[in-house]
Enzyme design. Sequence first.
Site, PDB file in Angstrom:
ATOM      1  N   ARG A  51      16.914  42.255   7.793  1.00 22.10           N
ATOM      2  CA  ARG A  51      16.758  42.737   6.408  1.00 22.10           C
ATOM      3  C   ARG A  51      17.824  43.787   6.124  1.00 22.10           C
ATOM      4  NH1 ARG A  51      13.693  46.689   5.818  1.00 22.10           N
ATOM      5  NH2 ARG A  51      11.896  45.889   6.959  1.00 22.10           N
ATOM      6  N   TYR A 103      20.618  35.525 -20.461  1.00 28.14           N
ATOM      7  CA  TYR A 103      19.761  34.577 -19.751  1.00 28.14           C
ATOM      8  C   TYR A 103      18.292  34.970 -19.943  1.00 28.14           C
ATOM      9  CZ  TYR A 103      17.342  32.350 -15.891  1.00 28.14           C
ATOM     10  OH  TYR A 103      16.440  31.651 -15.136  1.00 28.14           O
ATOM     11  N   ASP A 175      27.231  41.179 -15.925  1.00 23.92           N
ATOM     12  CA  ASP A 175      26.829  39.917 -15.312  1.00 23.92           C
ATOM     13  C   ASP A 175      28.011  38.961 -15.458  1.00 23.92           C
ATOM     14  OD1 ASP A 175      25.827  37.376 -14.777  1.00 23.92           O
ATOM     15  OD2 ASP A 175      23.827  37.832 -15.557  1.00 23.92           O
ATOM     16  N   LYS A 200      25.272  29.792  -9.156  1.00 24.15           N
ATOM     17  CA  LYS A 200      26.051  29.013 -10.118  1.00 24.15           C
ATOM     18  C   LYS A 200      27.456  28.708  -9.571  1.00 24.15           C
ATOM     19  CE  LYS A 200      22.371  29.433 -12.604  1.00 24.15           C
ATOM     20  NZ  LYS A 200      21.656  30.590 -12.134  1.00 24.15           N
TER      21      LYS A 200
HETATM   22  O1  P1T Z   1      18.607  32.126 -11.043  1.00 25.19           O
HETATM   23  P1  P1T Z   1      19.114  33.373 -10.410  1.00 25.19           P
HETATM   24  O2  P1T Z   1      20.060  33.150  -9.267  1.00 25.19           O
HETATM   25  O3  P1T Z   1      18.042  34.349 -10.080  1.00 25.19           O
HETATM   26  O4  P1T Z   1      20.042  34.092 -11.521  1.00 25.19           O
HETATM   27  C1  P1T Z   1      19.555  34.513 -12.753  1.00 25.19           C
HETATM   28  C2  P1T Z   1      20.669  34.506 -13.782  1.00 25.19           C
HETATM   29  C3  P1T Z   1      21.306  35.699 -14.082  1.00 25.19           C
HETATM   30  N1  P1T Z   1      22.311  35.745 -14.985  1.00 25.19           N
HETATM   31  C4  P1T Z   1      22.741  34.641 -15.611  1.00 25.19           C
HETATM   32  C5  P1T Z   1      23.855  34.730 -16.603  1.00 25.19           C
HETATM   33  C6  P1T Z   1      22.146  33.407 -15.339  1.00 25.19           C
HETATM   34  O5  P1T Z   1      22.601  32.317 -15.978  1.00 25.19           O
HETATM   35  C7  P1T Z   1      21.069  33.332 -14.417  1.00 25.19           C
HETATM   36  C8  P1T Z   1      20.355  32.062 -14.129  1.00 25.19           C
HETATM   37  N2  P1T Z   1      20.525  31.090 -15.124  1.00 25.19           N
HETATM   38  C9  P1T Z   1      19.973  29.849 -15.138  1.00 25.19           C
HETATM   39  C10 P1T Z   1      19.144  29.384 -14.199  1.00 25.19           C
HETATM   40  C11 P1T Z   1      20.348  29.017 -16.294  1.00 25.19           C
HETATM   41  O6  P1T Z   1      20.158  27.781 -16.264  1.00 25.19           O
HETATM   42  O7  P1T Z   1      20.865  29.572 -17.266  1.00 25.19           O
END
Ligand code: P1T
Length: 383
Positions: A51, A103, A175, A200
């Site tokens: 961790r 998001y 972000d 992504k």
């Molecule tokens: O899904 P996660 O890895 O926890 O990330 C969240 C997140 C944060 N910021 C942005 C700009 C994002 O697009 C996302 C996650 N987005 C999707 C799952 C989507 O389909 O838009």
Amino acid sequence: MGKKTLRFNSKTIHGGQFPDKAYGAVMPPIYQTSTYAQTTPGGHKGYEYSRSANPTRTALENALASIENGNYGLAFGSGLAAMDAVMKLLKPGDEVISTNDLYGGSYRIFKKIFEQYGIVFHFVGMQDASAIEAHINKKTKLIWVETPTNPMMNIIDIKAVAQLAKQHNVLLAVDNTFATPYLQLPLDLGADIVMHSATKYLGGHSDVVLGGLVVKDKELADRLYFIQNASGAVCGPMDSFLVLRGIKTLHVRMQRHCENGRAVAQYLANHPGVEKVYWPGFASHPNHQVAKDQMKDFGGMISFVPKGADYATAIKIVERLKVFTLAESLGGVESLAGHPASMTHASIPKEEREKSGVVDSLIRLSVGIEDVDDLIEDLEQAF
Ligand code: P1T
């Protein structure tokens, strides 16, 4: 030439990476272990419990820091876990100014989790950075920027917001999920924290959920590391390895995402069945000039509204797609289509999301790296 001075395309492959000390493995091994032998209490080789730190995660954290031109990287179990760590820098009564179009899950963690702990959020349209200033007061501790925004593809001037943030002694987090460091480098533009859903483009193959933070400042890194270890939302070694592997081809994938994105955006803009296309590469995009200045290209994300379409028509179009897969997420090699109102942004109340343009007929595309003619033919048959 030292690894610090490598150009971006080389940094994706070599940045922060060294052959493994044990056998010289070129790729960092997947250290699938929770703990590490000690010769005497505290007598270890830098790792005591996974961790706190794990060598595969360290390799990824170094790679993240390198490609974002930062000094410290931290990897988490998801993008939202990374955001969660940033929010834990705050105390009850602190205020945050956030992009109003973001998001749905980011909006949800702010409104449904951290508001409960006494943190106050202001959701502001930031296309004109000066709009932020009216919301800054002595309690403001953080500005949260997403650019391009998900899903409206608004562009926010990071340099202008960073100037405001510095002037008022407020942290700026960006972000960088949609753009990736291939397209823009928020730390170089004055941001304090870069956040990623590495799920992504960084991972790039839709096979892993992971989040990251990168900072330049040691004290900020120490505070975030304390939270990462104390809260424990870390990623595992296998997932760290997958994102490391993804990053190595980020630049070549992004180049094709951008090329295909441009072609699909132009196809949609010329289509008689399309009302509006949201893509920052168009000269008519309200912040096209800012996009041109702060981004290398315009990426593979596009949103559009079919002409005269209602909820049911938009759904029909996404259901008919065959090469594009109807799915949440984005940034993988394969093209995805989504319906934000019912999928990624369903956690935002209809009234709120429609204010920023997320109407029921909006369709979002993550344009992949397939042959672009197949993508265009697929859209054509779906219309
Ligand atoms: O899904 P996660 O890895 O926890 O990330 C969240 C997140 C944060 N910021 C942005 C700009 C994002 O697009 C996302 C996650 N987005 C999707 C799952 C989507 O389909 O838009």
